[in-house]
Design a protein around this motif. Structure first.
Motif, PDB file in Angstrom:
ATOM      1  N   GLY A   1       0.784  -1.233   0.000  1.00 35.19           N
ATOM      2  CA  GLY A   1       0.000   0.000   0.000  1.00 35.19           C
ATOM      3  C   GLY A   1       0.813   1.279   0.000  1.00 35.19           C
ATOM      4  N   ARG A   2       2.137   1.177  -0.005  1.00 35.03           N
ATOM      5  CA  ARG A   2       2.986   2.369   0.040  1.00 35.03           C
ATOM      6  C   ARG A   2       3.119   3.011  -1.336  1.00 35.03           C
ATOM      7  N   ARG A   3       3.393   4.315  -1.336  1.00 38.56           N
ATOM      8  CA  ARG A   3       3.596   5.040  -2.583  1.00 38.56           C
ATOM      9  C   ARG A   3       4.929   4.638  -3.212  1.00 38.56           C
ATOM     10  N   GLY A   4       4.993   4.776  -4.557  1.00 36.34           N
ATOM     11  CA  GLY A   4       6.247   4.576  -5.254  1.00 36.34           C
ATOM     12  C   GLY A   4       6.406   3.226  -5.917  1.00 36.34           C
ATOM     13  N   TYR A   5       5.367   2.369  -5.831  1.00 41.96           N
ATOM     14  CA  TYR A   5       5.449   1.039  -6.423  1.00 41.96           C
ATOM     15  C   TYR A   5       4.510   0.944  -7.625  1.00 41.96           C
ATOM     16  N   GLY A   6       4.921   0.130  -8.610  1.00 41.31           N
ATOM     17  CA  GLY A   6       4.102   0.036  -9.807  1.00 41.31           C
ATOM     18  C   GLY A   6       4.222  -1.307 -10.491  1.00 41.31           C
TER      19      GLY A   6
ATOM     20  N   ASN B   1      -3.847  -0.553  -5.154  1.00 47.04           N
ATOM     21  CA  ASN B   1      -3.388   0.800  -4.820  1.00 47.04           C
ATOM     22  C   ASN B   1      -1.950   1.069  -5.250  1.00 47.04           C
ATOM     23  N   PHE B   2      -1.567   0.545  -6.410  1.00 46.91           N
ATOM     24  CA  PHE B   2      -0.246   0.875  -6.941  1.00 46.91           C
ATOM     25  C   PHE B   2      -0.199   2.348  -7.346  1.00 46.91           C
ATOM     26  N   THR B   3       0.969   2.951  -7.214  1.00 47.77           N
ATOM     27  CA  THR B   3       1.154   4.345  -7.647  1.00 47.77           C
ATOM     28  C   THR B   3       1.054   4.468  -9.159  1.00 47.77           C
ATOM     29  N   TRP B   4       1.470   3.440  -9.868  1.00 48.27           N
ATOM     30  CA  TRP B   4       1.618   3.547 -11.329  1.00 48.27           C
ATOM     31  C   TRP B   4       1.368   2.200 -11.973  1.00 48.27           C
ATOM     32  N   ILE B   5       0.633   2.205 -13.078  1.00 44.24           N
ATOM     33  CA  ILE B   5       0.428   1.003 -13.883  1.00 44.24           C
ATOM     34  C   ILE B   5       0.696   1.367 -15.342  1.00 44.24           C
ATOM     35  N   GLY B   6       1.561   0.596 -15.978  1.00 40.26           N
ATOM     36  CA  GLY B   6       1.863   0.817 -17.388  1.00 40.26           C
ATOM     37  C   GLY B   6       1.504  -0.405 -18.205  1.00 40.26           C
TER      38      GLY B   6
END
Length: 643
Positions: A410-415, A434-439
């Motif tokens: 749940g921490r910020r900065g992971y994707g 709750n990922f910060t980023w998904i590509g």
């Protein structure tokens, strides 16, 4: 009874806006009747909501008092307002009513039919109980709007806010905001109607004028606020009732500010600089205008400056389609004021549009550690070798999402990087983590020249993607490539960049040069320089480890020169062992643009082979990938002194 409190604490907010909030649904087919519109773009709307967002974008601390429904559209208004930096604790959720909707179209220049869906809507249920005295006192100014004097309960709410503001030495701003339709003076189909004379409306407006410090309206709104039949007479009547600064909006002619007695010459006022532009859509322009005006007025700028900023913000709005999403940020406005534009249609100015895009992106991402599981050909090769059905890849990618989520916690900065071919179920899982980023990738694996995987009509694919999914495109590109190959790949990347901006998705461009030729200190920086020269400005770059710190410094310099708004670089891993990657992490300290990594096979290769062959179970595969991903994240954080 509101008690006067001249010794109240220093305000923490600049302005609180009160009144309408809606979800605007804008027809995307320009030049069509509303009857013929086939698709709509969604945005926050309603005069006070627009102004709250517009002022926040310009650097003011704004808040909104309104009501929304206890449903998805109401939550959208709250969440989007918060993303824009608006204080939302004044937004109340109404369990009995729906959020207002507005349907709009651009039928012709200056002609924008609209339909208000506001029957017993949430914002018109606002009442005195929604006005908190401490909250009003926390702001330097409150803005009330004309529509909310149309019903007893909403009128009472605004008048309470005015009393509190006056008693505590706060400013009162009146946006006349006249919509005859919302006073019951025009039919449902007449939402674009601007003026219907009404003694009832005028009497309500005139009651408000003596308490105001700033009064803003169009010529039609000045008429309705005063009850007069001509503009000059209207201005004199307003001045008789109020010492407030009066701002007369005159559309393409800009505005005139009256800060003293009204003479017999309508033009005898303060005039800001004008900006001749093409009129594309007038809806919401007044709210953008007010946002620019308040940026100056609440910071005690000269009234000519206030008027200039207001005119400029209005120019941005009329040159674009939507309301609040199109309003300028302070960086964008400042650039325009200093540099102007060679385009009368500001929406066609690439430099301004880039600043607008970059300065309104969703949140900062100063750190990004991603598990890349977008691999397709590598995993199908393993399946072929083991004689395993490709359907197993789908299940394995879901395990990878679970592994990454355990590390992220749940921490910020992971994707995550996940592909569409095998990763659709994994996308659904990732959306809940709750990922910060998904590509997600668009390239056909291994293609050179670059090809897109499912269709070369890339724009038609992207419109189906969630708004927060970032496009990733790998291109095998080397500055020494043959001219014909280089040109073809450049054109493909330019097409992708334009499509990404058109549909509002972030773009990551991955460049691998080492497979095309020697990798020197100048190779990748030259490649980036060539792509920037074509106007390609991705949000992210994904690059392979470099041979030296000198190479990273050159890459960093190219990005800083061409696009200071770039989110940054993430490091790719190829099949490098973990210890080699860690050495690569340390080398990137020479380049502040490097924000993290997106690594795949180093993390999942061994688990994939073991799981697909049946030698390890789900939990063992998850644990193996999580352990490797955690090792890399800890190493990255250690190099940055973050753990």
């Amino acid at each position: 009874m509101v008690q006067s409190n001249p010794g109240s604490p220093e305000p923490s907010l600049d302005v609180i806006t009160i009144g309408r909030s809606s979800v605007d649904l804008y027809g995307q087919q320009i030049g069509s009747r509303l009857e013929d519109i086939g698709s709509f773009a969604k945005s926050v709307g309603g005069c006070p909501a627009n102004i709250a967002i517009g002022t926040a974008r310009l650097g003011l601390k704004s808040a909104l008092i309104t009501r929304v429904g206890a449903e998805q559209m109401g939550r959208f208004i709250i969440e989007q307002s918060a993303r824009e930096g608006v204080e939302t604790k004044g937004i109340k959720t109404d369990k009995d009513r729906l959020t207002a909707l507005v349907l709009l179209a651009v039928e012709a220049e200056g002609v924008s039919p609209m339909i208000f869906y506001r029957s017993d809507c949430a914002d018109m249920a606002l009442d005195e109980g929604d006005i908190d005295e401490d909250f009003i006192r926390s702001s330097r100014a409150v803005l009330v709007s004309g529509t909310h004097f149309s019903r007893p309960n909403t009128e009472a709410a605004q008048r309470k806010a005015i009393r509190i503001a006056k008693a505590n030495g706060r400013k009162v701003i009146f946006d006349i905001d006249y919509r005859p339709n919302l006073w019951g003076l025009a039919g449902h189909a007449e939402g674009f109607e601007r003026y219907v004379k009404s003694d009832r409306v005028s009497s309500k407006m005139k009651e408000t004028l003596p308490d105001c410090d700033l009064i803003v309206g169009t010529e039609e709104e000045i008429l309705i606020a005063s009850g007069a039949d001509d503009v000059l007479g209207a201005l004199k009547e307003i001045r008789r009732l109020s010492p407030a600064t009066i701002v007369l909006k005159r559309g393409a002619m800009g505005c005139i500010v009256y800060d003293g007695p009204i003479s017999d010459n309508l033009e005898d006022g303060i005039v800001g600089d004008g900006f001749p532009i093409e009129v594309f859509n007038v809806l919401g322009a007044g709210d953008a205008f007010m946002s620019g005006l308040l940026r100056g007025w609440l910071k005690d700028e000269p009234l000519k400056t206030c008027a200039t900023w207001a005119n400029a913000c209005g120019a941005f709005a009329v040159s674009r389609l939507l309301c609040s999403p199109e309003y300028p940020t302070w960086a964008e406005l400042d650039f325009f004021l200093k540099n102007g534009s060679k385009h009368r249609a500001l929406r066609k100015d690439e430099a301004i549009n880039h600043i607008h895009w970059a300065s309104t992106r969703k949140g900062e991402i100063p750190l990004l550690m991603a598990l890349a599981i977008d691999h397709r050909s590598q995993l199908t090769s393993v399946c072929d070798e083991l004689d395993v059905d490709y359907k197993q890849i789908v299940a394995f990618k879901r395990l990878a999402v679970e592994a990454a989520a355990r590390v992220a916690d749940g921490r910020r900065g992971y994707g995550m990087l996940i592909d569409e071919r095998f990763g659709r179920d994994a996308f659904f899982d990732a959306a809940k983590k709750n990922f910060t980023w998904i590509g997600r990738p668009v390239e056909l694996p291994g293609s050179k020249p670059l090809r897109f995987e499912f269709s070369q009509d890339i724009g038609s694919q992207l419109v189906e993607w969630p708004l927060d999914h970032c496009i990733k495109c790998l291109c095998f590109y080397h500055p020494d490539d043959p001219a014909e190959l280089k040109k073809e790949q450049q054109e493909k990347l330019r097409t992708l960049f334009e499509a990404a901006r058109k549909v509002g998705r972030e773009l990551l461009v991955e460049i691998i040069s080492s497979k095309n030729g020697p990798l020197t200190d100048d190779t990748v920086s030259t490649a980036l320089e060539e792509l920037y020269a074509l106007g390609i400005k991705p949000d992210w770059w994904k690059l392979e480890p470099q041979a030296s710190t000198g190479a990273w410094k050159k890459i960093d310099a190219v990005i800083a020169k061409n696009d200071p708004w770039c989110r940054g670089i993430v490091l790719l891993g190829l099949e490098a062992p973990a210890d080699e990657l860690v050495k690569g992490f340390e080398a990137t300290l020479a380049a502040p643009s490097v924000k993290g990594f997106a690594v795949g096979r180093t993390i999942f290769a061994e688990a994939a082979r073991g799981w697909l062959s049946g030698k390890i179970n789900d939990e063992e595969a998850i644990a193996d990938m999580a352990g490797r991903f955690k090792q890399l994240t800890e190493a990255w954080l250690k190099t940055r002194g973050l753990n």
